[in-house]
Design a protein around this motif. Structure first.
Motif, PDB file in Angstrom:
ATOM      1  N   TRP A   9      51.354  54.914  40.778  1.00  0.00           N
ATOM      2  CA  TRP A   9      51.808  53.560  40.475  1.00  0.00           C
ATOM      3  C   TRP A   9      53.336  53.501  40.423  1.00  0.00           C
ATOM      4  O   TRP A   9      53.955  52.551  40.903  1.00  0.00           O
ATOM      5  CB  TRP A   9      51.195  53.126  39.150  1.00  0.00           C
ATOM      6  CG  TRP A   9      51.588  51.757  38.711  1.00  0.00           C
ATOM      7  CD1 TRP A   9      51.709  50.636  39.488  1.00  0.00           C
ATOM      8  CD2 TRP A   9      51.927  51.352  37.384  1.00  0.00           C
ATOM      9  NE1 TRP A   9      52.082  49.560  38.728  1.00  0.00           N
ATOM     10  CE2 TRP A   9      52.233  49.963  37.430  1.00  0.00           C
ATOM     11  CE3 TRP A   9      51.982  52.011  36.169  1.00  0.00           C
ATOM     12  CZ2 TRP A   9      52.594  49.247  36.290  1.00  0.00           C
ATOM     13  CZ3 TRP A   9      52.331  51.287  35.036  1.00  0.00           C
ATOM     14  CH2 TRP A   9      52.647  49.931  35.102  1.00  0.00           C
ATOM     15  N   ASP A  13      51.541  52.122  44.162  1.00  0.00           N
ATOM     16  CA  ASP A  13      50.149  51.745  44.370  1.00  0.00           C
ATOM     17  C   ASP A  13      49.827  50.474  43.604  1.00  0.00           C
ATOM     18  O   ASP A  13      50.560  50.043  42.719  1.00  0.00           O
ATOM     19  CB  ASP A  13      49.227  52.873  43.922  1.00  0.00           C
ATOM     20  CG  ASP A  13      49.092  53.948  44.992  1.00  0.00           C
ATOM     21  OD1 ASP A  13      49.750  53.807  46.048  1.00  0.00           O
ATOM     22  OD2 ASP A  13      48.352  54.920  44.777  1.00  0.00           O
ATOM     23  N   ARG A  14      48.682  49.906  43.958  1.00  0.00           N
ATOM     24  CA  ARG A  14      48.261  48.641  43.346  1.00  0.00           C
ATOM     25  C   ARG A  14      48.040  48.805  41.841  1.00  0.00           C
ATOM     26  O   ARG A  14      47.441  49.782  41.396  1.00  0.00           O
ATOM     27  CB  ARG A  14      46.975  48.164  44.013  1.00  0.00           C
ATOM     28  CG  ARG A  14      46.403  46.884  43.425  1.00  0.00           C
ATOM     29  CD  ARG A  14      45.055  46.561  44.056  1.00  0.00           C
ATOM     30  NE  ARG A  14      44.404  45.460  43.378  1.00  0.00           N
ATOM     31  CZ  ARG A  14      43.160  45.056  43.622  1.00  0.00           C
ATOM     32  NH1 ARG A  14      42.456  45.676  44.551  1.00  0.00           N
ATOM     33  NH2 ARG A  14      42.627  44.059  42.955  1.00  0.00           N
ATOM     34  N   PHE A  15      48.532  47.842  41.093  1.00  0.00           N
ATOM     35  CA  PHE A  15      48.329  47.847  39.641  1.00  0.00           C
ATOM     36  C   PHE A  15      46.904  47.399  39.333  1.00  0.00           C
ATOM     37  O   PHE A  15      46.415  46.397  39.864  1.00  0.00           O
ATOM     38  CB  PHE A  15      49.330  46.915  38.960  1.00  0.00           C
ATOM     39  CG  PHE A  15      49.092  46.759  37.486  1.00  0.00           C
ATOM     40  CD1 PHE A  15      49.565  47.702  36.598  1.00  0.00           C
ATOM     41  CD2 PHE A  15      48.384  45.672  36.991  1.00  0.00           C
ATOM     42  CE1 PHE A  15      49.338  47.561  35.233  1.00  0.00           C
ATOM     43  CE2 PHE A  15      48.167  45.515  35.638  1.00  0.00           C
ATOM     44  CZ  PHE A  15      48.639  46.463  34.753  1.00  0.00           C
ATOM     45  N   MET A  16      46.238  48.169  38.451  1.00  0.00           N
ATOM     46  CA  MET A  16      44.887  47.821  38.031  1.00  0.00           C
ATOM     47  C   MET A  16      44.788  47.987  36.526  1.00  0.00           C
ATOM     48  O   MET A  16      45.073  49.064  35.980  1.00  0.00           O
ATOM     49  CB  MET A  16      43.848  48.703  38.731  1.00  0.00           C
ATOM     50  CG  MET A  16      43.673  48.419  40.205  1.00  0.00           C
ATOM     51  SD  MET A  16      42.367  49.412  40.931  1.00  0.00           S
ATOM     52  CE  MET A  16      40.941  48.842  40.010  1.00  0.00           C
ATOM     53  N   GLY A  17      44.391  46.915  35.862  1.00  0.00           N
ATOM     54  CA  GLY A  17      44.305  46.950  34.411  1.00  0.00           C
ATOM     55  C   GLY A  17      43.317  47.973  33.892  1.00  0.00           C
ATOM     56  O   GLY A  17      43.570  48.646  32.886  1.00  0.00           O
ATOM     57  N   VAL A  18      42.184  48.123  34.604  1.00  0.00           N
ATOM     58  CA  VAL A  18      41.169  49.060  34.130  1.00  0.00           C
ATOM     59  C   VAL A  18      41.681  50.498  34.187  1.00  0.00           C
ATOM     60  O   VAL A  18      41.332  51.331  33.339  1.00  0.00           O
ATOM     61  CB  VAL A  18      39.873  48.886  34.957  1.00  0.00           C
ATOM     62  CG1 VAL A  18      40.083  49.308  36.403  1.00  0.00           C
ATOM     63  CG2 VAL A  18      38.723  49.671  34.346  1.00  0.00           C
ATOM     64  N   ARG A  19      42.539  50.798  35.145  1.00  0.00           N
ATOM     65  CA  ARG A  19      43.074  52.152  35.235  1.00  0.00           C
ATOM     66  C   ARG A  19      44.160  52.396  34.192  1.00  0.00           C
ATOM     67  O   ARG A  19      44.333  53.531  33.731  1.00  0.00           O
ATOM     68  CB  ARG A  19      43.609  52.392  36.651  1.00  0.00           C
ATOM     69  CG  ARG A  19      42.490  52.428  37.680  1.00  0.00           C
ATOM     70  CD  ARG A  19      42.959  52.745  39.076  1.00  0.00           C
ATOM     71  NE  ARG A  19      41.831  52.780  39.995  1.00  0.00           N
ATOM     72  CZ  ARG A  19      41.932  52.963  41.302  1.00  0.00           C
ATOM     73  NH1 ARG A  19      43.130  53.121  41.852  1.00  0.00           N
ATOM     74  NH2 ARG A  19      40.852  52.990  42.060  1.00  0.00           N
ATOM     75  N   GLU A  34      38.694  49.629  43.788  1.00  0.00           N
ATOM     76  CA  GLU A  34      39.729  48.636  43.513  1.00  0.00           C
ATOM     77  C   GLU A  34      39.165  47.221  43.393  1.00  0.00           C
ATOM     78  O   GLU A  34      39.692  46.401  42.653  1.00  0.00           O
ATOM     79  CB  GLU A  34      40.796  48.680  44.615  1.00  0.00           C
ATOM     80  CG  GLU A  34      41.601  49.971  44.642  1.00  0.00           C
ATOM     81  CD  GLU A  34      42.722  49.920  45.651  1.00  0.00           C
ATOM     82  OE1 GLU A  34      42.816  48.904  46.377  1.00  0.00           O
ATOM     83  OE2 GLU A  34      43.502  50.878  45.717  1.00  0.00           O
ATOM     84  N   ASP A  35      38.090  46.927  44.112  1.00  0.00           N
ATOM     85  CA  ASP A  35      37.504  45.583  44.074  1.00  0.00           C
ATOM     86  C   ASP A  35      36.250  45.550  43.211  1.00  0.00           C
ATOM     87  O   ASP A  35      35.299  44.822  43.495  1.00  0.00           O
ATOM     88  CB  ASP A  35      37.175  45.113  45.490  1.00  0.00           C
ATOM     89  CG  ASP A  35      36.246  46.073  46.210  1.00  0.00           C
ATOM     90  OD1 ASP A  35      36.120  47.235  45.756  1.00  0.00           O
ATOM     91  OD2 ASP A  35      35.646  45.671  47.223  1.00  0.00           O
ATOM     92  N   TRP A  36      36.237  46.359  42.135  1.00  0.00           N
ATOM     93  CA  TRP A  36      35.033  46.441  41.292  1.00  0.00           C
ATOM     94  C   TRP A  36      34.729  45.096  40.631  1.00  0.00           C
ATOM     95  O   TRP A  36      33.560  44.734  40.467  1.00  0.00           O
ATOM     96  CB  TRP A  36      35.209  47.520  40.237  1.00  0.00           C
ATOM     97  CG  TRP A  36      36.275  47.200  39.228  1.00  0.00           C
ATOM     98  CD1 TRP A  36      37.609  47.409  39.346  1.00  0.00           C
ATOM     99  CD2 TRP A  36      36.080  46.584  37.953  1.00  0.00           C
ATOM    100  NE1 TRP A  36      38.274  46.972  38.234  1.00  0.00           N
ATOM    101  CE2 TRP A  36      37.357  46.458  37.359  1.00  0.00           C
ATOM    102  CE3 TRP A  36      34.968  46.132  37.249  1.00  0.00           C
ATOM    103  CZ2 TRP A  36      37.540  45.900  36.095  1.00  0.00           C
ATOM    104  CZ3 TRP A  36      35.140  45.572  35.987  1.00  0.00           C
ATOM    105  CH2 TRP A  36      36.414  45.465  35.421  1.00  0.00           C
ATOM    106  N   ASP A  37      35.770  44.329  40.257  1.00  0.00           N
ATOM    107  CA  ASP A  37      35.535  43.046  39.620  1.00  0.00           C
ATOM    108  C   ASP A  37      34.916  42.049  40.595  1.00  0.00           C
ATOM    109  O   ASP A  37      34.023  41.267  40.228  1.00  0.00           O
ATOM    110  CB  ASP A  37      36.843  42.496  39.044  1.00  0.00           C
ATOM    111  CG  ASP A  37      37.978  42.518  40.073  1.00  0.00           C
ATOM    112  OD1 ASP A  37      37.821  43.178  41.113  1.00  0.00           O
ATOM    113  OD2 ASP A  37      39.011  41.859  39.824  1.00  0.00           O
TER     114      ASP A  37
END
Length: 429
Positions: free
Chosen positions: A202, A207-213, A382-385
């Protein structure tokens, strides 16, 4: 440790027969007859073409489903093998130190086995590939991974040497931690390397920011603190936890730098890279175990006292683990391979509980649980939501026809009642 992904993506390469088959069938479909069918014979031929195309599509879907099932079954096998090799090497290394307390010598010995990667890859390439290449031709082709000039001394010292040092540091710190704390804590804390990879990717790779990570990374850090608190902040356990966290950090730095400097590698290029790391370790680092021996830092009275079976077992299991992690994606999904690493934590816990080498207090159990939970959260796509939203939408659409059929049934009943009343009134008249 997952160190390489294929530049020509391995999953795409594995799925290419199915995708190519679908593409060929789509291209071979005669569209003229379907569009220009005016007479009965043309209509019949169009119907035949449509039925044959539908059969082909059905065959294609069955083929894709079969491939997915096969990959899932291979994934189960891979999970078991990865878990067994990683937990086995950890436990065997712990046993080795009871007879031969030499972590750096064990690191050097196990890393030297990486020389076997490219020869084994070449044997597999000869068995699978239709084109026959000599080892020199294959070697030169894989050397293009390092640049147009191939593997030059400049490339070796600027690109290969740092990764070799990171590899040795990762394994050496991991083995040093095993000398201080139990295998359950070491294997659980090492799972934090995935959170470190995300944070470095990140920051460095954007890399793409992901709240869950981010939440997973916070859980990993909280687990480290709780693991330190579980033994009451004693110096012995704190040193061991620091060593394994440093090992996880070196592993994360290795992966991120590899992605940034070299990009991603094909299977042959990855095999050559690992073989060069092993060869350089054997050639350039061999003097360090000798110095440690003569200075009595890692000393043994005679070569006969060295547990060679344990040393070869640790080296063999680590080699098998690296083969499965780096090349197992040719047969299954990478997420399943990563799952085998986190499953080694309960396996090590069961072994430690059986050998009475660990005290499972509440704080330690919570720490292990949240570290493993953070690791599993990092495996989410990445597209889990969006996947969850689509799944909920499909479930709602399934419920709508049932409600619609009930309403249609009620309307039909009303129509029948209206008709009955009409007929009765007509009869009365």
């Amino acid at each position: 440790m997952k160190k390489h992904s294929a530049r020509v993506a391995p999953l795409s390469a594995c799925n290419s027969p199915v995708l190519t088959l679908t593409k060929v069938e789509g291209e071979d479909r005669p569209r003229e007859n379907v569009v220009g069918a005016t007479d009965p014979q043309a209509a019949a031929s169009a119907a035949g073409v449509e039925s044959s195309s539908s059969k082909r599509k059905l065959h294609c879907c069955i083929r894709v489903t079969t491939v997915q099932v096969r990959k899932a079954l291979w994934g189960v096998v891979m999970v078991i093998c990865v878990c067994s090799s990683w937990a086995g090497s950890t436990q065997l290394a712990k046993l080795t130190f009871k007879q031969f307390d030499a972590p750096f010598t064990l690191t050097w010995f196990a890393t030297s086995w990486n020389c076997l990667f490219f020869p084994l890859y070449y044997i597999g390439h000869m068995c699978k590939s239709p084109e026959r290449q000599t080892p020199r031709q294959r070697f030169r082709e894989c050397c293009r991974f390092f640049g147009d000039d191939g593997l030059t001394p400049k490339v070796f010292f600027t690109k290969m040497a740092p990764f070799g040092l990171l590899w040795i540091l990762t394994n050496y710190l991991y083995l040093q931690a095993l000398r201080k704390i139990n295998t359950t804590d070491v294997s659980a804390l090492f799972c934090c390397n995935k959170a470190f990879v995300f944070l470095l990717s990140w920051i460095v790779l954007r890399d793409r920011f992901m709240g869950v990570r981010i939440v997973a990374a916070i859980l990993a850090i909280a687990g480290i603190v709780m693991m330190t608190y579980a033994d009451g902040f004693h110096s012995h356990s704190v040193i061991g936890i620091t060593l394994v966290v440093a090992s996880a950090s070196m592993s994360a730095l290795y992966k991120v730098l590899f992605k940034m400097v070299l990009g991603s590698a094909k299977f042959g290029e990855a095999a050559l890279f690992l073989s060069i790391v092993g060869s350089a370790n054997f050639v350039f680092i061999s003097f360090v175990p000798l110095i440690l021996y003569f200075t009595h830092v890692e000393y043994t009275s005679s070569l006969a006292d060295i547990p060679w079976a344990y040393l070869c077992g640790v080296a063999g299991l680590q080699f098998a683990f690296n083969v499965l992690v780096n090349f197992g994606i040719a047969m299954t999904y990478p997420k399943l391979i990563s799952l085998g690493i986190v499953l080694s934590v309960p396996v090590n816990a069961m072994v430690d509980l059986y050998t009475c080498e660990i005290n499972f207090n509440t704080v330690r159990l919570i720490a292990v649980f949240i570290i493993c939970l953070g690791f599993l959260m990092l495996l989410l796509p990445e597209d889990w939501d969006q996947c969850i939203i689509q799944l909920s939408t499909k479930l709602r659409k399934r419920d709508e026809p049932a409600e619609g059929s009930v309403e249609a049934g009620a309307a039909t009943g009303l129509n029948w009642r209206g008709r009955a009343r009409t007929s009765m009134s007509t009869f009365a008249h």
